[in-house]
Design a protein around this motif. Sequence first.
Motif, mmCIF file in Angstrom:
data_model
loop_
_atom_site.group_PDB
_atom_site.id
_atom_site.type_symbol
_atom_site.label_atom_id
_atom_site.label_comp_id
_atom_site.label_asym_id
_atom_site.label_seq_id
_atom_site.Cartn_x
_atom_site.Cartn_y
_atom_site.Cartn_z
ATOM 1 N N ALA A 151 39.519 26.038 54.439
ATOM 2 C CA ALA A 151 39.033 24.691 54.107
ATOM 3 C C ALA A 151 39.608 24.235 52.772
ATOM 4 O O ALA A 151 39.923 23.051 52.590
ATOM 5 C CB ALA A 151 37.506 24.681 54.068
ATOM 6 N N GLY A 152 39.750 25.165 51.818
ATOM 7 C CA GLY A 152 40.304 24.826 50.517
ATOM 8 C C GLY A 152 41.743 24.360 50.604
ATOM 9 O O GLY A 152 42.145 23.404 49.920
ATOM 10 N N ILE A 185 40.976 22.970 35.360
ATOM 11 C CA ILE A 185 40.597 23.056 36.776
ATOM 12 C C ILE A 185 39.446 24.039 36.909
ATOM 13 O O ILE A 185 39.527 25.172 36.408
ATOM 14 C CB ILE A 185 41.773 23.542 37.652
ATOM 15 C CG1 ILE A 185 43.023 22.702 37.419
ATOM 16 C CG2 ILE A 185 41.379 23.502 39.131
ATOM 17 C CD1 ILE A 185 44.267 23.272 38.093
ATOM 18 N N GLY A 186 38.358 23.633 37.574
ATOM 19 C CA GLY A 186 37.201 24.503 37.765
ATOM 20 C C GLY A 186 36.922 24.761 39.233
ATOM 21 O O GLY A 186 37.513 24.147 40.122
ATOM 22 N N VAL A 187 36.009 25.694 39.474
ATOM 23 C CA VAL A 187 35.559 26.041 40.830
ATOM 24 C C VAL A 187 34.044 26.161 40.822
ATOM 25 O O VAL A 187 33.468 26.800 39.930
ATOM 26 C CB VAL A 187 36.179 27.364 41.317
ATOM 27 C CG1 VAL A 187 35.564 27.784 42.657
ATOM 28 C CG2 VAL A 187 37.687 27.244 41.445
ATOM 29 N N VAL A 235 39.012 31.355 45.540
ATOM 30 C CA VAL A 235 39.332 29.929 45.523
ATOM 31 C C VAL A 235 40.059 29.558 44.233
ATOM 32 O O VAL A 235 41.009 28.771 44.237
ATOM 33 C CB VAL A 235 38.055 29.083 45.704
ATOM 34 C CG1 VAL A 235 38.352 27.596 45.560
ATOM 35 C CG2 VAL A 235 37.419 29.358 47.071
ATOM 36 N N ALA A 236 39.637 30.161 43.120
ATOM 37 C CA ALA A 236 40.309 29.903 41.843
ATOM 38 C C ALA A 236 41.769 30.357 41.898
ATOM 39 O O ALA A 236 42.675 29.651 41.421
ATOM 40 C CB ALA A 236 39.574 30.609 40.707
ATOM 41 N N TRP A 237 42.016 31.524 42.482
ATOM 42 C CA TRP A 237 43.393 32.009 42.617
ATOM 43 C C TRP A 237 44.213 31.092 43.515
ATOM 44 O O TRP A 237 45.410 30.906 43.304
ATOM 45 C CB TRP A 237 43.403 33.435 43.168
ATOM 46 C CG TRP A 237 42.791 34.441 42.240
ATOM 47 C CD1 TRP A 237 42.695 34.367 40.875
ATOM 48 C CD2 TRP A 237 42.175 35.678 42.610
ATOM 49 N NE1 TRP A 237 42.058 35.484 40.372
ATOM 50 C CE2 TRP A 237 41.728 36.310 41.416
ATOM 51 C CE3 TRP A 237 41.960 36.327 43.820
ATOM 52 C CZ2 TRP A 237 41.086 37.542 41.409
ATOM 53 C CZ3 TRP A 237 41.318 37.562 43.814
ATOM 54 C CH2 TRP A 237 40.889 38.159 42.617
ATOM 55 N N PRO A 279 36.054 26.699 34.291
ATOM 56 C CA PRO A 279 34.793 27.287 34.749
ATOM 57 C C PRO A 279 34.860 27.630 36.237
ATOM 58 O O PRO A 279 35.349 26.844 37.042
ATOM 59 C CB PRO A 279 33.763 26.174 34.493
ATOM 60 C CG PRO A 279 34.410 25.258 33.511
ATOM 61 C CD PRO A 279 35.874 25.335 33.753
ATOM 62 N N ALA A 280 34.382 28.814 36.592
ATOM 63 C CA ALA A 280 34.360 29.235 38.000
ATOM 64 C C ALA A 280 33.054 29.961 38.259
ATOM 65 O O ALA A 280 32.730 30.934 37.570
ATOM 66 C CB ALA A 280 35.543 30.139 38.318
#
Length: 422
Positions: free
Chosen positions: A80-81, A100-102, A152-154, A161-162
């Motif tokens: 989905a990401g 960029i955050g998650v 998702v961050a990778w 922030p994640a």
Amino acid sequence: MSRRAVITGLGTVAPGGIGTKAYWNLLSEGRSATRIITHFDASPYRSRMAGEVDFDPVREGLSPQEIRRLDRAAQFALVAGREAMHDSGIEFDHLDPSRIGVALGTAVGCTTSLEREFVVGSDRGKYWEIDQNYTVPHLYDYFTPSSMAAEVAWLVGAEGPATVVSTGCTSGLDSVGYAAELIAEGSADVVITGGTEAPLSPITVVCFDVIRASSTRNDDPEHACRPFDRTRDGLVLAEGAAILVLEELEHARARGAHIYGEVAGFASRCNAYHMTGLHPEGKEMSDAINAAMDMARVDPTAIGYINAHGSGTKQNDLHETAAFKRSLGDHAYRTPVSGFKSMIGHSLGAIGSLEIVGSLLAFEEGVIPPTANLHDPDPECDLDYVPLVAREANVNAVLTVGSGFGGFQSAMVLRKVEEVRR
């Protein structure tokens, strides 16, 4: 000038189809994707139905290592990401990664993999202590749901922030609310957010059986979830994911982005009353709705559509109906309301994000999806619940709500934004 959070990318993995287009087709056509569980033998259980995703990780482009390493819920989030990233048109490699955050929502984390590895490591419960010689080397990641946020961050190279937001069935709403707050306070310019869940395992099914929360219409699974219907007898479990790209408004306008809508207001409350019980008068949900509308600076007459929690349990539907009346007054009777769980089931920590996506697409298409299976309306649920068939409507503001075990009540106001293109 305050910073505003807008949605510029959508990605979905849902019962009935992979991808946002397939998901919208199901909703707008009022089709149900719930069926008898195929993931395992559910015959011993009271409720044997679910909203399953027909998901082939190879077909969806996951590598053999990702398939081996990742729980099904994490796989959903990545697929989905990737769709949401592509839909947004953002060149993430050109952004400052620290901006960029998650914020990822989930209620039960990597339940499927945890149960599988417990069964193997304990030799089907024969041994009290787990023998790790028989478990996968990624077991620790299954114990820590934050591992999914890291994945998702990778995916996007996020170094801001994640976090994982886990507030039960409101997680998918609360994660997006938290993402909007990160943008408003200046901690990030772009946040990848949403919810993911793959809870369809024996332990989850039996937990809902024990509290008698799920429907027993096993002979008619497609029509089992009946929100606001007199004959409703409980929810239908499900799995799925929805990932959204949230972006600061001027950041989005500067690159000529397509804007689906704005997170204009968000609030959450707890009833501090009972793990699963709800006050019938709906005060706590009403308080959250009022706070979200105040934050959005809209009065009740601005709300053109309500996306309900609509779980199909006796008490939830009464609680929601009362809350809508408390907050919107007479306007509640003139506002169309519908519940997506009648079509895709209740995917716990993912459903709030899936409902946000559907609400945003209602803006785009000028169509309000229906409440499926609503043939015999409960006289105590006497609002306009858009039964069976979608309705054309020009909507500028949507109220979407969630209710979760532990007494959590969340509300969000989504609003159209006038786009300024380069």
